[in-house]
Design a protein around this motif. Structure first.
Motif, PDB file in Angstrom:
ATOM      1  N   ILE A 152       0.853  -1.190   0.000  1.00 16.84           N
ATOM      2  CA  ILE A 152       0.000   0.000   0.000  1.00 16.84           C
ATOM      3  C   ILE A 152       0.888   1.238   0.000  1.00 16.84           C
ATOM      4  N   ASP A 153       0.597   2.175  -0.886  1.00 17.89           N
ATOM      5  CA  ASP A 153       1.300   3.455  -0.879  1.00 17.89           C
ATOM      6  C   ASP A 153       0.612   4.335   0.159  1.00 17.89           C
ATOM      7  N   THR A 154       1.128   4.296   1.371  1.00 13.43           N
ATOM      8  CA  THR A 154       0.483   5.033   2.468  1.00 13.43           C
ATOM      9  C   THR A 154       0.528   6.541   2.257  1.00 13.43           C
ATOM     10  N   ASP A 155       1.461   7.032   1.451  1.00 15.29           N
ATOM     11  CA  ASP A 155       1.520   8.473   1.188  1.00 15.29           C
ATOM     12  C   ASP A 155       0.271   8.963   0.460  1.00 15.29           C
ATOM     13  N   VAL A 156      -0.382   8.073  -0.276  1.00 14.91           N
ATOM     14  CA  VAL A 156      -1.623   8.452  -0.940  1.00 14.91           C
ATOM     15  C   VAL A 156      -2.715   8.667   0.104  1.00 14.91           C
ATOM     16  N   LEU A 157      -2.699   7.865   1.164  1.00 13.94           N
ATOM     17  CA  LEU A 157      -3.713   7.960   2.214  1.00 13.94           C
ATOM     18  C   LEU A 157      -3.387   9.045   3.226  1.00 13.94           C
ATOM     19  N   VAL A 158      -2.200   8.968   3.792  1.00 17.09           N
ATOM     20  CA  VAL A 158      -1.753   9.921   4.812  1.00 17.09           C
ATOM     21  C   VAL A 158      -0.256  10.145   4.581  1.00 17.09           C
ATOM     22  N   PRO A 159       0.127  11.348   4.189  1.00 14.19           N
ATOM     23  CA  PRO A 159       1.567  11.593   4.003  1.00 14.19           C
ATOM     24  C   PRO A 159       2.342  11.342   5.299  1.00 14.19           C
ATOM     25  N   ARG A 160       3.460  10.675   5.181  1.00  5.14           N
ATOM     26  CA  ARG A 160       4.312  10.343   6.329  1.00  5.14           C
ATOM     27  C   ARG A 160       5.747  10.723   6.004  1.00  5.14           C
ATOM     28  N   ASN A 161       6.522  10.908   7.056  1.00  3.05           N
ATOM     29  CA  ASN A 161       7.954  11.178   6.928  1.00  3.05           C
ATOM     30  C   ASN A 161       8.709   9.998   7.513  1.00  3.05           C
ATOM     31  N   PRO A 162       9.371   9.210   6.658  1.00  2.00           N
ATOM     32  CA  PRO A 162      10.147   8.103   7.207  1.00  2.00           C
ATOM     33  C   PRO A 162      11.423   8.608   7.870  1.00  2.00           C
ATOM     34  N   VAL A 163      11.684   8.073   9.055  1.00  2.81           N
ATOM     35  CA  VAL A 163      12.857   8.457   9.833  1.00  2.81           C
ATOM     36  C   VAL A 163      13.501   7.170  10.345  1.00  2.81           C
ATOM     37  N   TRP A 164      14.790   7.005  10.082  1.00  7.15           N
ATOM     38  CA  TRP A 164      15.546   5.876  10.629  1.00  7.15           C
ATOM     39  C   TRP A 164      16.341   6.363  11.824  1.00  7.15           C
ATOM     40  N   VAL A 165      16.402   5.540  12.843  1.00  2.00           N
ATOM     41  CA  VAL A 165      17.090   5.939  14.067  1.00  2.00           C
ATOM     42  C   VAL A 165      17.987   4.795  14.537  1.00  2.00           C
ATOM     43  N   GLN A 166      19.238   5.134  14.827  1.00  2.00           N
ATOM     44  CA  GLN A 166      20.150   4.199  15.499  1.00  2.00           C
ATOM     45  C   GLN A 166      19.983   4.414  16.993  1.00  2.00           C
ATOM     46  N   ILE A 167      19.822   3.333  17.721  1.00  2.00           N
ATOM     47  CA  ILE A 167      19.621   3.464  19.160  1.00  2.00           C
ATOM     48  C   ILE A 167      20.618   2.593  19.911  1.00  2.00           C
ATOM     49  N   GLU A 168      21.267   3.200  20.902  1.00  2.00           N
ATOM     50  CA  GLU A 168      22.143   2.485  21.816  1.00  2.00           C
ATOM     51  C   GLU A 168      21.508   2.514  23.196  1.00  2.00           C
ATOM     52  N   LEU A 169      21.475   1.373  23.855  1.00  2.00           N
ATOM     53  CA  LEU A 169      20.911   1.303  25.202  1.00  2.00           C
ATOM     54  C   LEU A 169      21.996   1.519  26.248  1.00  2.00           C
ATOM     55  N   LYS A 170      21.576   1.967  27.427  1.00  2.00           N
ATOM     56  CA  LYS A 170      22.508   2.186  28.541  1.00  2.00           C
ATOM     57  C   LYS A 170      23.061   0.864  29.046  1.00  2.00           C
ATOM     58  N   GLN A 171      22.205  -0.130  29.141  1.00  2.00           N
ATOM     59  CA  GLN A 171      22.618  -1.438  29.659  1.00  2.00           C
ATOM     60  C   GLN A 171      22.337  -2.501  28.615  1.00  2.00           C
TER      61      GLN A 171
END
Length: 156
Positions: A57-76
């Motif tokens: 599904i092309d979700t941008d046709v339904l609701v425009p979205r901004n894709p964001v990738w995130v690198q996450i490091e945990l404390k423990q």
């Protein structure tokens, strides 16, 4: 583990590319009659190898979205920390993909946010929660170069 032959592999390859193919076209493509071909498909489904069929599904046709990738490091780095973070991911609808990785970061997370501001507000909430995030790096997607589901590329 189920043993697969060349017909099974060809079925998987075709269905991974075209889940809407008709029974007769699938059978013709693998050089079997319809009944034995369909029995193989049902066997692959029952074994859990074929888990379902879906539409892209092309979700941008339904609701425009901004894709964001995130690198996450945990404390423990222990089972409780991983479980706590993964539970947060599972209850966040804006997260559309999350993978645990090695090599300096713990997770790569894909958010589909309505706005960059809404992404940042969500991340701010994550930071003050008990998710255990040490640091994160945000990558805003400027364009999608390639996006497709992968087929099974097997020489049969």
């Amino acid at each position: 583990m189920m043993k697969l032959d060349r017909y099974d592999l060809k079925i998987l390859d075709i269905l991974s590319r075209d889940g809407r193919i008709t029974k007769s076209k699938l059978a013709a493509a693998i050089n079997l009659s319809v009944s034995p071909c369909w029995e193989r498909v049902k066997r692959l489904e029952n074994a859990g190898i074929i888990q379902g069929y879906s539409a892209r599904i092309d979700t941008d046709v339904l609701v425009p979205r901004n894709p964001v990738w995130v690198q996450i490091e945990l404390k423990q780095h222990n089972a409780d920390s991983f479980a706590r973070f993964e539970a947060l991911v599972m209850q966040t609808p804006e997260v559309t993909e999350c993978v645990a990785v090695g090599g300096g970061v713990d997770y790569l997370v894909k958010f589909e946010a309505r706005t960059i501001d809404s992404y940042q507000r969500l991340m701010d909430k994550w930071l003050v929660s008990d998710a255990g995030i040490e640091r994160y790096f945000t990558y805003i997607v400027t364009k999608t170069v390639k996006q497709e589901s992968i087929g099974i590329d097997i020489d049969v």
